[in-house]
Design an enzyme around this catalytic site. Structure first.
Site, PDB file in Angstrom:
ATOM      1  CB  CYS A 123      -0.954   0.006   1.192  1.00  0.00           C
ATOM      2  SG  CYS A 123      -2.147  -1.343   1.139  1.00  0.00           S
ATOM      3  CG  HIS A 377      -6.324   1.761  -0.479  1.00  0.00           C
ATOM      4  ND1 HIS A 377      -5.133   2.275  -0.953  1.00  0.00           N
ATOM      5  CD2 HIS A 377      -5.976   0.765   0.388  1.00  0.00           C
ATOM      6  CE1 HIS A 377      -4.123   1.625  -0.400  1.00  0.00           C
ATOM      7  NE2 HIS A 377      -4.612   0.699   0.409  1.00  0.00           N
ATOM      8  CB  CYS A 408      -1.027   0.470   7.728  1.00  0.00           C
ATOM      9  SG  CYS A 408      -2.642   0.294   6.933  1.00  0.00           S
TER      10      CYS A 408
END
EC number: 2.3.1.16
Length: 424
Positions: A123, A377, A408
C-alpha cells in the site's frame, strides 16, 4: 531496538512514555532553501474509479498511467527526454507491473532513452516510488524524475501470495503475513479497544469531508479527466469521460453505517462502510533537484523533508503509521504540532482511529478532504495520490506549512514522509 520495545510494550498493554509519540510544543522551523533540496514540481492524478462497477472497470492500468504521465509533462512543458528516471508503484500486476509501466511510458511519448523501474511495497508503493526518485536525485544519478503509482483492482486478482515455503508453519510471524487484511483490522479493534461507534464516526466524517471537497471543486486542479471505453450490461461499448471520484457518498448517515454487517468476522466491527474501497486509479509526481527546477524555470509545489519506513507485527499491520510518522518527524526535526495536515491512508477506520489517537493528532488536521474510505484505495496509486492531494490542499491554504503522508503496509510495516509547502 527501542522502537521494537515500544511496540511490544504497547501490544502487551503496558504504558509507555516514548516522547516520539507525544505532541510537543509547536516548534516549526522552516529551513533555508538549498540548491540540493529535492522538490516536488507538479503532480496529477486520475479520478478514482469504483473497481468492477465504475468508469474504469474495463480500462487497463497502462492507459491510466499514461494519462497522468502525459498530463504532468504537458502542464509544466517539460521535454520527456529530460527525465532522468521513472519509478512506478504497483501491487497487483505481474512483476509489479514492470512491462505494463514501460508500455505506458511509450504510450505517453517518453523515449526509450529514459529508464523506468517499478516497485511493490504494497500500500505504500506510490510513496516508495517518490522516495526512490528522491534517492536518485540525492545521490547524483540524475536531477529530475517522475514518481508514479497505478492500480486496476478491476482487472487484477487479489489474494494469491505466490509460491510460499511450507516452513512458514515454523514461524508465527511468517504465518501472520498471510492474515487477511480484514482480520488485521479486527485485531487492531479488539487489541486496542477501537469501538464500532468510533469506526463508524470516522467513516462518516471521511465521507462528509470528501463530499464537501468534491462539491467545492477542491480536487479539480489535481484530477486529469480520462476518456475511456466501458462495456455496459449488454456488452456494448460506450465512450465516457470520468472526471471525478466515484466512491464519494454524500448521503452516508450513521444510521446507514450502523445497519451494515461485519464483513470479516461474526461479531466483528469492520464493515464495508468503515473500510477503504476497492478502486482503480493512477497518479504521477514530478520531482527535481531545486537547482535544476530553477534552471528550467519549473514551479516548486513542495519540498520533501524526510521519509521513513518501519516494521510492526504483521497481524496488526494497521498500526504502522503510529510508528512511521514519529520516525519521519524526528528525521525532519519536527513534532506533531508542527504539521498542518496529516494525509493518513484509511485502509480501515479501526487502524486510522488508533493511529490518530496514539499520536494525539487533532481531528481537524487529519484528511481534511476525506480519505480512502470515501475516495477509494487503488493500492499502488494511493501514496502518490496522497502527495498530490496534500500539496494541492496546502497550496489552496496559501501559507508556508508542513504536511505528512502516511499509510500502513500489509505484512506489518508503516511508511511516512514529511513535505514542506513553501507558501504562495
Amino acid at each position: 531496538m527501542h522502537r521494537l520495545q515500544v511496540v511490544l510494550g504497547h501490544l502487551a498493554g503496558r504504558p509507555e512514555s516514548s516522547s516520539a509519540l507525544q505532541a510537543a510544543p509547536c516548534s516549526a522551523r522552516f529551513p533555508q532553501a538549498s540548491a540540493s533540496d529535492v522538490v516536488v514540481v507538479h503532480g496529477r492524478r486520475t479520478p478514482i474509479g469504483r473497481a468492477s462497477r465504475g468508469g474504469f472497470k474495463n480500462t487497463t492500468p497502462d492507459e491510466l498511467l499514461s494519462a497522468v504521465l502525459t498530463a504532468v509533462l504537458q502542464d509544466v512543458r517539460l521535454k520527456p527526454e529530460q527525465l532522468g528516471d521513472i519509478s512506478v508503484g504497483n501491487v497487483l500486476e505481474p512483476g509489479a507491473g514492470a512491462v505494463m509501466a514501460r508500455i505506458a511510458q511509450f504510450l505517453s511519448g517518453i523515449p526509450e532513452t529514459v529508464p523506468l523501474s517499478t516497485v511493490n511495497r504494497q500500500c505504500s508503493s506510490g510513496l516508495q516510488a517518490v522516495a526512490n526518485i528522491a534517492g536518485g536525485i540525492r545521490n547524483g544519478s540524475y536531477d529530475i524524475g517522475m514518481a508514479c503509482g497505478v492500480e486496476s483492482m478491476s482487472l487484477s486478482g487479489m489474494g494469491n501470495p505466490g509460491n510460499i515455503s511450507s516452513r512458514l508453519l515454523e514461524s508465527e510471524k511468517a504465518r501472520d503475513c498471510l492474515t487477511p487484511m480484514g482480520m488485521t483490522s479486527e485485531n487492531v479493534a479488539e487489541r486496542f479497544g477501537i469501538s464500532r461507534q468510533k469506526q463508524d464516526d470516522f467513516a462518516l466524517a471521511s465521507q462528509q469531508k470528501a463530499a464537501s471537497a468534491q462539491s467545492r471543486g477542491c480536487f479539480r486542479a489535481e484530477i486529469v479527466p480520462v476518456t475511456t471505453t466501458v462495456l455496459d450490461d449488454k456488452g456494448d461499448k460506450k465512450t465516457i469521460t470520468v472526471s471525478q471520484d466515484e466512491g464519494v457518498r454524500p448521503s452516508t448517515t450513521m444510521q446507514g453505517l450502523a445497519k451494515l454487517k461485519p464483513a470479516f468476522k461474526d461479531g466483528g466491527s469492520t464493515t464495508a462502510g468503515n473500510s477503504s474501497q476497492v478502486s482503480d486509479g493512477a497518479a504521477a509526481v514530478l520531482l527535481a533537484r531545486r537547482s535544476k527546477a530553477e534552471e528550467l524555470g519549473l514551479p516548486i509545489l513542495g519540498v520533501l523533508r524526510s521519509y521513513a519506513v518501519v516494521g510492526v507485527p504483521p497481524d496488526v499491520m494497521g498500526i504502522g503509521p503510529a510508528y512511521a510518522i514519529p520516525a519521519a518527524l524526528q528525521k525532519a526535526g519536527l513534532t506533531v504540532n508542527d504539521i498542518d495536515i496529516f494525509e493518513i491512508n484509511e485502509a480501515f477506520a479501526s487502524q486510522a482511529v488508533y493511529c490518530v489517537e496514539k499520536l494525539g493528532i487533532p481531528a481537524e488536521k487529519v484528511n481534511p478532504l476525506g480519505g480512502a474510505i470515501a475516495l477509494g484505495h487503488p493500492l499502488g496509486c494511493t501514496g502518490a495520490r496522497q502527495v498530490v492531494t496534500l500539496l494541492n490542499e496546502l497550496k489552496r491554504r496559501g501559507r508556508r506549512a508542513y504536511g505528512v503522508v502516511s499509510m500502513c503496509i500489509g505484512t506489518g510495516m508503516g511508511a511516512a514522509a514529511v513535505f514542506e509547502y513553501p507558501g504562495n
